[in-house]
Write an enzyme that holds these catalytic residues in place. Structure first.
Site, PDB file in Angstrom:
ATOM      1  N   ASP A 184       0.857  -1.179   0.000  1.00  0.00           N
ATOM      2  CA  ASP A 184       0.000   0.000   0.000  1.00  0.00           C
ATOM      3  C   ASP A 184       0.894   1.230   0.000  1.00  0.00           C
ATOM      4  O   ASP A 184       1.991   1.214   0.581  1.00  0.00           O
ATOM      5  CB  ASP A 184      -0.886   0.011   1.254  1.00  0.00           C
ATOM      6  CG  ASP A 184      -2.066  -0.941   1.125  1.00  0.00           C
ATOM      7  OD1 ASP A 184      -2.216  -1.563   0.066  1.00  0.00           O
ATOM      8  OD2 ASP A 184      -2.841  -1.041   2.094  1.00  0.00           O
ATOM      9  N   ASP A 228       0.451   3.933   1.552  1.00  0.00           N
ATOM     10  CA  ASP A 228       0.441   4.685   2.813  1.00  0.00           C
ATOM     11  C   ASP A 228       1.136   3.956   3.949  1.00  0.00           C
ATOM     12  O   ASP A 228       0.992   4.329   5.112  1.00  0.00           O
ATOM     13  CB  ASP A 228      -1.004   5.040   3.203  1.00  0.00           C
ATOM     14  CG  ASP A 228      -1.929   3.830   3.210  1.00  0.00           C
ATOM     15  OD1 ASP A 228      -1.423   2.694   3.147  1.00  0.00           O
ATOM     16  OD2 ASP A 228      -3.162   4.022   3.276  1.00  0.00           O
ATOM     17  N   TRP A 282     -13.574  -1.591  -1.516  1.00  0.00           N
ATOM     18  CA  TRP A 282     -12.683  -1.901  -0.394  1.00  0.00           C
ATOM     19  C   TRP A 282     -12.998  -3.242   0.270  1.00  0.00           C
ATOM     20  O   TRP A 282     -14.156  -3.573   0.480  1.00  0.00           O
ATOM     21  CB  TRP A 282     -12.785  -0.778   0.659  1.00  0.00           C
ATOM     22  CG  TRP A 282     -11.870  -1.011   1.818  1.00  0.00           C
ATOM     23  CD1 TRP A 282     -10.572  -0.616   1.932  1.00  0.00           C
ATOM     24  CD2 TRP A 282     -12.176  -1.740   3.009  1.00  0.00           C
ATOM     25  NE1 TRP A 282     -10.042  -1.050   3.114  1.00  0.00           N
ATOM     26  CE2 TRP A 282     -11.013  -1.742   3.798  1.00  0.00           C
ATOM     27  CE3 TRP A 282     -13.315  -2.396   3.479  1.00  0.00           C
ATOM     28  CZ2 TRP A 282     -10.952  -2.357   5.044  1.00  0.00           C
ATOM     29  CZ3 TRP A 282     -13.250  -3.033   4.723  1.00  0.00           C
ATOM     30  CH2 TRP A 282     -12.079  -2.994   5.484  1.00  0.00           C
ATOM     31  N   GLU A 299     -10.067  -8.621  -0.476  1.00  0.00           N
ATOM     32  CA  GLU A 299      -9.159  -9.202  -1.476  1.00  0.00           C
ATOM     33  C   GLU A 299      -7.902  -9.797  -0.840  1.00  0.00           C
ATOM     34  O   GLU A 299      -7.365 -10.798  -1.315  1.00  0.00           O
ATOM     35  CB  GLU A 299      -8.791  -8.149  -2.540  1.00  0.00           C
ATOM     36  CG  GLU A 299      -7.742  -7.107  -2.184  1.00  0.00           C
ATOM     37  CD  GLU A 299      -8.109  -6.166  -1.046  1.00  0.00           C
ATOM     38  OE1 GLU A 299      -9.307  -5.994  -0.772  1.00  0.00           O
ATOM     39  OE2 GLU A 299      -7.182  -5.607  -0.442  1.00  0.00           O
ATOM     40  N   ASP A 300      -7.451  -9.188   0.259  1.00  0.00           N
ATOM     41  CA  ASP A 300      -6.272  -9.719   0.949  1.00  0.00           C
ATOM     42  C   ASP A 300      -6.621 -11.005   1.698  1.00  0.00           C
ATOM     43  O   ASP A 300      -5.823 -11.947   1.755  1.00  0.00           O
ATOM     44  CB  ASP A 300      -5.688  -8.662   1.901  1.00  0.00           C
ATOM     45  CG  ASP A 300      -6.756  -8.015   2.779  1.00  0.00           C
ATOM     46  OD1 ASP A 300      -7.956  -8.124   2.462  1.00  0.00           O
ATOM     47  OD2 ASP A 300      -6.386  -7.399   3.792  1.00  0.00           O
ATOM     48  N   MET A 351       1.459   4.301   9.376  1.00  0.00           N
ATOM     49  CA  MET A 351       0.523   4.513   8.273  1.00  0.00           C
ATOM     50  C   MET A 351       0.226   5.998   8.111  1.00  0.00           C
ATOM     51  O   MET A 351       0.067   6.695   9.125  1.00  0.00           O
ATOM     52  CB  MET A 351      -0.772   3.754   8.519  1.00  0.00           C
ATOM     53  CG  MET A 351      -1.538   3.516   7.236  1.00  0.00           C
ATOM     54  SD  MET A 351      -3.233   3.005   7.505  1.00  0.00           S
ATOM     55  CE  MET A 351      -4.022   4.594   7.595  1.00  0.00           C
ATOM     56  N   HIS A 408      -5.480   9.041   6.578  1.00  0.00           N
ATOM     57  CA  HIS A 408      -6.268   9.604   5.465  1.00  0.00           C
ATOM     58  C   HIS A 408      -7.720   9.232   5.628  1.00  0.00           C
ATOM     59  O   HIS A 408      -8.057   8.307   6.387  1.00  0.00           O
ATOM     60  CB  HIS A 408      -5.741   9.072   4.122  1.00  0.00           C
ATOM     61  CG  HIS A 408      -5.874   7.572   3.993  1.00  0.00           C
ATOM     62  ND1 HIS A 408      -6.967   6.962   3.442  1.00  0.00           N
ATOM     63  CD2 HIS A 408      -5.056   6.567   4.373  1.00  0.00           C
ATOM     64  CE1 HIS A 408      -6.824   5.656   3.473  1.00  0.00           C
ATOM     65  NE2 HIS A 408      -5.669   5.381   4.039  1.00  0.00           N
ATOM     66  N   ARG A 434     -11.392   7.933   3.763  1.00  0.00           N
ATOM     67  CA  ARG A 434     -11.696   6.973   2.701  1.00  0.00           C
ATOM     68  C   ARG A 434     -11.720   7.675   1.346  1.00  0.00           C
ATOM     69  O   ARG A 434     -12.270   8.767   1.216  1.00  0.00           O
ATOM     70  CB  ARG A 434     -13.042   6.315   2.968  1.00  0.00           C
ATOM     71  CG  ARG A 434     -13.349   5.162   2.038  1.00  0.00           C
ATOM     72  CD  ARG A 434     -14.635   4.485   2.409  1.00  0.00           C
ATOM     73  NE  ARG A 434     -14.574   3.800   3.694  1.00  0.00           N
ATOM     74  CZ  ARG A 434     -13.923   2.654   3.910  1.00  0.00           C
ATOM     75  NH1 ARG A 434     -13.285   2.060   2.924  1.00  0.00           N
ATOM     76  NH2 ARG A 434     -13.915   2.098   5.100  1.00  0.00           N
TER      77      ARG A 434
END
Ligand code: UDH
Ligand code: NGS
Length: 365
Positions: free
Chosen positions: A203, A205, A265, A268-269, A295, A298, A300
């Site tokens: 990712d 971030d 979102w 998937e992981d 991280m 932020h 969404r």
């Protein structure tokens, strides 16, 4: 009256018939079971060939990936360098990381650019790296985060003495975001360019705050972001595989990559985590001190709302491994741009099935 002759003859006959019947039903049972498993393709072998069509031209990615590396090894003439040590000697351990600055991409180019080749490529000059690592970042509209990531992570990867490249896979348009599909695309695009043997998916971030967390692959798929500040440096659940992870080329092929069908979102992981376990692999991790991350906070993003189907989809992973992944990947490359700090691959990831020449992948056994 007892008739021994009848008994001695008829008993074995019945037993023989029963035995025959039993053998026949067992054979039928195992034949049906085998056919069933074959239909589901369990366990899957690593494909020996992976052909994609790029602007109507077929390319076998696996064959392309074993082409000899013609780039001269920096350092001594003839490239006669020894392998890098297993433990990189110049690591610092825990790092200071701060995101509240006005850092620009040009600042980062000035700082780390002199050590890089175009496209965010690097290899150590004093030894031959142990692994060739493609770092893949799924991306859309997060340049501020990317600037911090490049500022902190390039120096870490250099100290880790990796032969690496950074690939930012940029989803074109404002359709639903698809993190996993972008990572599949990154795998293919990186392999087209160089003979990578390890893929780190990160990712944008997430920045490691300990450079002993090696961005390389091991015997089993590796989850690197185990202790993130937003989770108070605790692994939230045992099977988590999101954030930053590393799979060797073989491991990634064995699970048929990520699913392409998680739009929006979440999940998937976890789907990848299940693929790994269904293919009889384990998740390896660094310890919770080495695996610490900061991280970038932020809100969404738009067009990345939680996918309402994500939990249901996780009950279907087992049946979809072969049907949904690298073997069914289809996308169009809009642009490949080389910055000094990274390679930006902008793609249309074909949610609607529309748009231009495709790269389609086919497995051949
Ligand atoms: N990403 C982008 N652009 C997007 C969406 C996602 O680049 O529009 C990439 C990026 O690499 C990001 C990764 O996909 O790090 C994962 O997406 P995410 O950061 O949205 O996921 P995360 O689980 O955050 O980290 C979910 C939203 C949390 C909102 C919290 C509000 N307080
Ligand atoms: C789980 C999600 C994962 C996600 C993880 C951490 O609930 O995709 O939270 O998310 N799984 C499902 O929704 C099924 S995080 O807090 O980092 O945004 O990676």
């Amino acid at each position: 009256m007892f008739k021994p002759s009848v008994l001695t003859v008829s008993m074995p006959k019945t037993a023989f018939k029963l035995l025959l019947l039993f053998s026949f039903s067992s054979l039928t049972f195992f034949a049906v079971l085998l056919l069933h498993l074959k239909a589901r393709n369990v366990p899957a072998a690593v494909p020996s060939s992976l052909v994609i069509t790029r602007n109507n031209t077929s390319v076998n990615i696996l064959a392309a990936a074993v082409r000899p590396n013609t780039t001269p090894t920096p350092g001594r003439p003839g490239g006669a360098l020894g392998p890098c040590p297993d433990g990189p000697p110049n690591l610092l351990g825990s790092l200071y990381v701060e995101f509240r600055t006005n850092r620009t991409l040009q600042d980062v180019r000035n700082l780390v650019g002199p050590f890089l080749q175009q496209g965010g490529r690097y290899r150590p000059s004093s030894c031959v790296a142990r692994q060739k690592v493609a770092v893949i970042i799924p991306f859309r509209n997060r340049y501020e985060h990317l600037t911090h990531w490049l500022h902190y992570v390039h120096p870490v990867l250099m100290r880790q003495q990796l032969d690496y490249g950074v690939y930012v896979i940029n989803q074109d348009g404002d359709g639903a975001f698809n993190r996993a599909k972008l990572m599949n695309i990154g795998f293919v695009e990186a392999l087209i360019e160089y003979d990578y043997d390890c893929f780190v998916f990160s990712d944008v971030d997430l920045v490691p705050i300990d450079d002993r967390n090696l961005y390389r692959c091991s015997d089993h798929p590796r989850h690197l972001s185990v202790a993130v500040d937003k989770f108070n440096f605790i692994l939230p659940y045992a099977t988590i595989f999101g954030g930053v992870s590393a799979l060797s080329k073989q491991q990634f092929l064995k699970v048929n990559g990520f699913s392409n069908t998680f739009w929006g979102w979440g999940g998937e992981d976890d789907d990848m985590s299940q693929r790994i376990s269904y293919r009889r692999m384990f998740i390896s991790r660094p310890d919770s001190v080495t695996g610490r991350y900061k991280m970038i906070q932020h809100e969404r993003d738009s067009h990345n709302d939680p996918n309402p189907r994500r939990v249901q989809k996780l009950t279907e992973t087992y049946f979809n491994i072969i049907k949904d992944g690298l073997s069914t990947l289809s996308y169009t490359v809009r642009e490949i741009r080389k910055d000094l700090l990274y390679t930006l691959v902008t793609v249309d990831n074909h949610r609607s099935g529309s748009g231009g020449p495709e790269r389609r992948i086919h497995f051949k056994k």
